[in-house]
Design an enzyme around this catalytic site. Structure first.
Site, short mmCIF file in Angstrom:
data_model
loop_
_atom_site.label_atom_id
_atom_site.label_comp_id
_atom_site.label_asym_id
_atom_site.label_seq_id
_atom_site.Cartn_x
_atom_site.Cartn_y
_atom_site.Cartn_z
CG HIS B 118 28.66 -4.18 41.08
ND1 HIS B 118 28.46 -2.84 41.37
CD2 HIS B 118 29.76 -4.54 41.80
CE1 HIS B 118 29.40 -2.41 42.20
NE2 HIS B 118 30.21 -3.44 42.47
CG HIS B 143 34.84 -3.49 46.39
ND1 HIS B 143 34.24 -2.27 46.60
CD2 HIS B 143 34.11 -4.11 45.41
CE1 HIS B 143 33.22 -2.13 45.77
NE2 HIS B 143 33.10 -3.23 45.05
NE ARG B 217 34.17 27.71 40.46
CZ ARG B 217 34.66 28.09 39.28
NH1 ARG B 217 35.81 27.62 38.83
NH2 ARG B 217 33.99 28.97 38.55
CB CYS B 264 30.01 25.25 43.68
SG CYS B 264 30.33 26.47 42.40
CE1 TYR B 400 30.97 31.29 42.41
CE2 TYR B 400 32.93 32.64 42.52
CZ TYR B 400 32.32 31.45 42.21
OH TYR B 400 33.08 30.41 41.72
#
Lengths: 545, 545
Positions: B118, B143, B217, B264, B400
């Site tokens: 490939h 492709h 997320r 994130c 966080y």
């Protein structure tokens, strides 16, 4: 008897260390048109009440200690008070072996036996060894009390020779001959041009660095400018008008005052040298200091000359009135976007800690660019212009840039790196000092932390075991404004010394409010100019048995 | 014969690797109100001409390779084309041992022998093993050419059973039952709520991350909102007017479009887990992606509701329309100063890469806060208000945030740390992968680098020897605007493999324009929530003999 004295004084020392430092001491002895002139300081405390009370308590304890501790010196002092010494003789007494002498006014004192008992620690008194106390007392308000003078009197051994005046030997061919007199505590990295830093134990003694020991980074001789004839040239925008501003004109703009920490890009370069040789002055941890700066806002002055923010990238170029023998002036630039942003608070400063700028710090006018590397805070400012490109100055284009450790002087392409503007997060330990022996039981660790771009320091982690485990230090100093945290935080940690430990590998690292951290080690950030040295700071100490 | 084929294909592979990746591929197959529906992609190239030419050359070479290489498969393919397979049978063929099968439309192919040939590398084809090719072909423009379909035809082994339709088993009691269908390439860290990242080798294939593989997320089930009845509530300032905005109303504000990277806070958490357990999803290096976002500016919308910048600190609180069983919605806030600053370019975005937002990314409206942690980019936005304090949401106040490595769940005080807003400088290696075997001779190393707060990445250093020596990588991707570098840079380095080397310890570290750097190691930045994992990224590979 002496044993008792020592115990009392040790308790005093402990008491002093445990209390917080007053947050601001303005020393009005910092004079305008010349740097330090020895004289008794006139001091203003503007700390909170508790700190002032702290000093009073300390003063009282110190007075008690003095009476208890030094009675036994009276006799000898009385006998020797008539002897006459030259300044040269005094200056040769700087170690326990030769005896440690100091002067105050015309009096000479042998403080050899007192050094270890000095409440502020022996190292601070040793800074004055062989010379006058005045420059140091000017930095420490606590000395300005009668019982301190009484204490000192016990150690008097004679008088200075009244005829002993050193004739100034000015070489007129020396471009540095007219440089100002500097404070003796400064550790000099280069005399010509003058580059010097305060010793670590003085650096974090005050949140606001006293003018006489503010680190000095000159690239050229210090110009001696007449404030009456001084003019600042502001090149006008197309369609606008160029300005020629006197000091009075500048004073007529609204006055802004802000606390800003300045740091040289080369601060802590000496640690990079230990990895591999670099080109540059061997700054230790002291190429950083904090002052209250006051002046006109650059954005107001630029607006009056017709400038405004434009969509295309532009730069404000500054030119100093200091110059080399070919007439080339110091120069640097900052982006116009920063200059025109009122929130960035860029100043054309004419005051430092409530006084006109000292000559070493740009008298009569310098630029102050909060959050940005010292090199852009152009001193003795002569000319401001707005250009489509950065300043063509050597110091903007061929210096003060960072490179990969793989780049050497054969491969460096200065155009490939941006000029340093905002600096990364930084911290260092100022107490104890590397190689020092600390008491077992508890160790007090002090230092500073700062970050560029107005990013506040939110945490300092301290390790006693080289970075394996960490403790969070207590942050002191002024509250930081969001996005405008222009000034450092001082910090300290009292930590128990792990039992049986013979040495400590003390490490500090800071975190800013962008959660940027300092890198662990120096080698991977090594660069050929030795700038941006902000790895964890490490101090190795021994523990007293 | 096969040897000749392999040589041709290897040269093709080399040709592909050496050419630059087109800088933007917009995949219009990313549809609005549902995520990925297999179909042939309609592709628009907006890269420069040279990239487009690059792909054409590659296509032609690929065509040639196909003809040369796979003639010998025709026979077998013709014989087996009538066999019928179930989807289940196909899905059990995902390894060289079982055979590697894929489908396209109703056709089934055994590509076991093709995998190693490939041109894009075996690992990319393996992502589709056992399932349909369409979702992957949608990501790879190359492709979509007839000779690729001809090539594939050689490997046909049969047809899918036309009656083989999986009946959807929707459990109405499951709050996640209505979540959208996701792209099969995503590596799922949690199904409910859905959290997934693209595999590294896809992540840096395009500067703009295609919508179907943009990391997802979610904190709660995905709401299914009707764009016609959707309303965004903006609480008015005192004296101002509250707004209830339809999608059309939002479209009536001036439209801004910017390229922004979202990351994130937990990206690369899995590396922290290796030091010590943390609470959180095991993100590898893929919790970061980049898109073109378009929408109204938050400052314009707030101004219309009567808000303006004030001297006292204030916060803009966002509430999502996603909620838990108790009705608690996701929420977060950013400082008002950032929200009101036109230069900060905070958007209420309704488009992602030229398409309405996919459901997983906040359809119909989400916040985009350039330079700031993903958690503040509230999706399915329902309500905006200005408050004197930060959002009281769990995710603002009890999550966080960063802490010292010494803090554990017994000692943590969430109020002691500021909520994460701007993120620190970050970089990671996406190729080669850890544990992979690379060819001797030359190795190509690829990755991404990004910093928060609009700070541009100015350099990426790469080491092959664990950090002892460094080379500077080539930065790709869009030019960065000063102070508004919201998007990542992709980078690559072609480096000779030192002769005789059996393994390489590849390391990368980035520098941003505040000269912030990444820390050397993970342990000293370890924190109990495993956020802010930005130490040097390290990949260990073997060198083929």
């Amino acid at each position: 008897m002496l044993l008792l004295h020592r115990a009392v004084v040790l308790r005093l020392q402990q008491a002093c260390r445990l209390k917080s430092i007053p947050s601001r001491i303005y020393i009005q002895a910092c004079s305008t048109n010349d740097s330090f002139r020895p004289q008794y300081p006139s001091l203003t405390f503007s700390g909170d009440n508790s700190s002032t009370r702290g000093w009073k308590v300390m003063g009282t304890l110190l007075g008690l200690g003095a009476v208890l501790a030094y009675q036994d010196h009276r006799c000898r002092a009385a006998q020797e008070s008539t002897r006459i010494y030259t300044k040269e003789e005094v200056s040769s007494h700087t170690s326990p072996e030769t005896g440690i002498w100091v002067t105050l006014g015309s009096e000479v004192f042998d403080v050899t036996e007192f050094v270890d008992l000095h409440p502020g620690g022996p190292s601070k008194l040793m800074l004055a060894a062989g010379g006058p106390l005045e420059p140091f007392w000017a930095l420490y308000a606590v000395h300005n009390q009668s019982h301190v003078r009484e204490l000192l009197a016990q150690y008097k051994i004679g008088e200075l020779n009244p005829e002993d005046k050193v004739a100034p030997t000015v070489e007129t061919s020396d471009p540095y001959a007219d440089d100002p007199v500097r404070h003796p505590a400064l550790k000099v990295n280069s005399q010509r041009p003058f580059n010097a830093e305060p010793p670590p134990e003085l650096l974090t003694e005050n949140y606001i660095t006293p003018n006489p020991i503010f680190f000095t980074r000159n690239h050229l001789p210090v110009p001696n400018l007449d404030p009456d004839t001084y003019r600042l040239h502001i090149e006008g925008a197309p369609g606008g008008q160029s300005l020629s501003l006197s000091l009075d004109d500048l004073h007529n703009f609204p006055k802004y005052e802000i606390t800003v920490t300045l740091q040289c890009a080369g601060n802590r370069r000496s640690e990079m040298t230990q990895v591999k040789e670099v080109k540059g002055l061997e700054w230790r941890t002291g190429a950083i200091s904090t002052a209250r700066w006051a002046g006109a806002r650059l954005c107001d002055v630029l607006a009056q000359a017709g400038h405004q923010l434009c969509e295309t990238e532009a730069h404000v170029c500054f030119e100093g009135l200091d110059s080399d023998p070919t007439g080339t002036a110091y120069g640097a630039s900052i982006p116009l976007a920063r200059a025109m942003d009122p929130e960035a608070e860029v100043l054309l400063a004419y005051e430092m800690n409530g006084q006109p700028l000292p000559r070493d710090h740009g008298f009569p006018v310098r630029v102050v660019v909060p959050g940005v590397v010292g090199a852009r805070h152009v001193k003795w400012l002569g000319r401001v212009s707005v250009q489509p490109e950065e300043s063509y100055s050597h110091w903007q284009r061929r210096d003060y840039k960072g490179f990969s450790p793989s780049v050497d002087w054969d491969t460096v392409d200065f155009d490939s790196a941006p000029s340093i503007q905002e600096l990364p997060v930084q911290s260092a330990i100022t107490e104890p000092r590397d190689g020092e022996t600390v008491e077992s039981g508890e160790v007090t660790i002090k230092g500073y932390a700062w970050s560029g771009g107005g990013r506040a320091v939110i945490r300092v982690d301290v390790s006693l075991d080289g970075g394996l485990t960490w403790q969070v230090a207590k942050l002191d100093g002024e509250e930081q404004r969001p996005r405008k945290a222009w000034a450092w935080r001082l910090w300290q940690l009292q930590a128990p010394v792990p039992a049986g430990q013979k040495e400590l590998n003390i490490v500090c690292k800071a975190v800013d409010d962008g959660y940027n951290v300092q890198p662990d080690t120096v080698a991977p950030i090594w660069n050929l100019r030795g700038v941006l040295s902000n790895a964890w700071h490490r101090v190795h100490v021994f523990v007293a048995p």
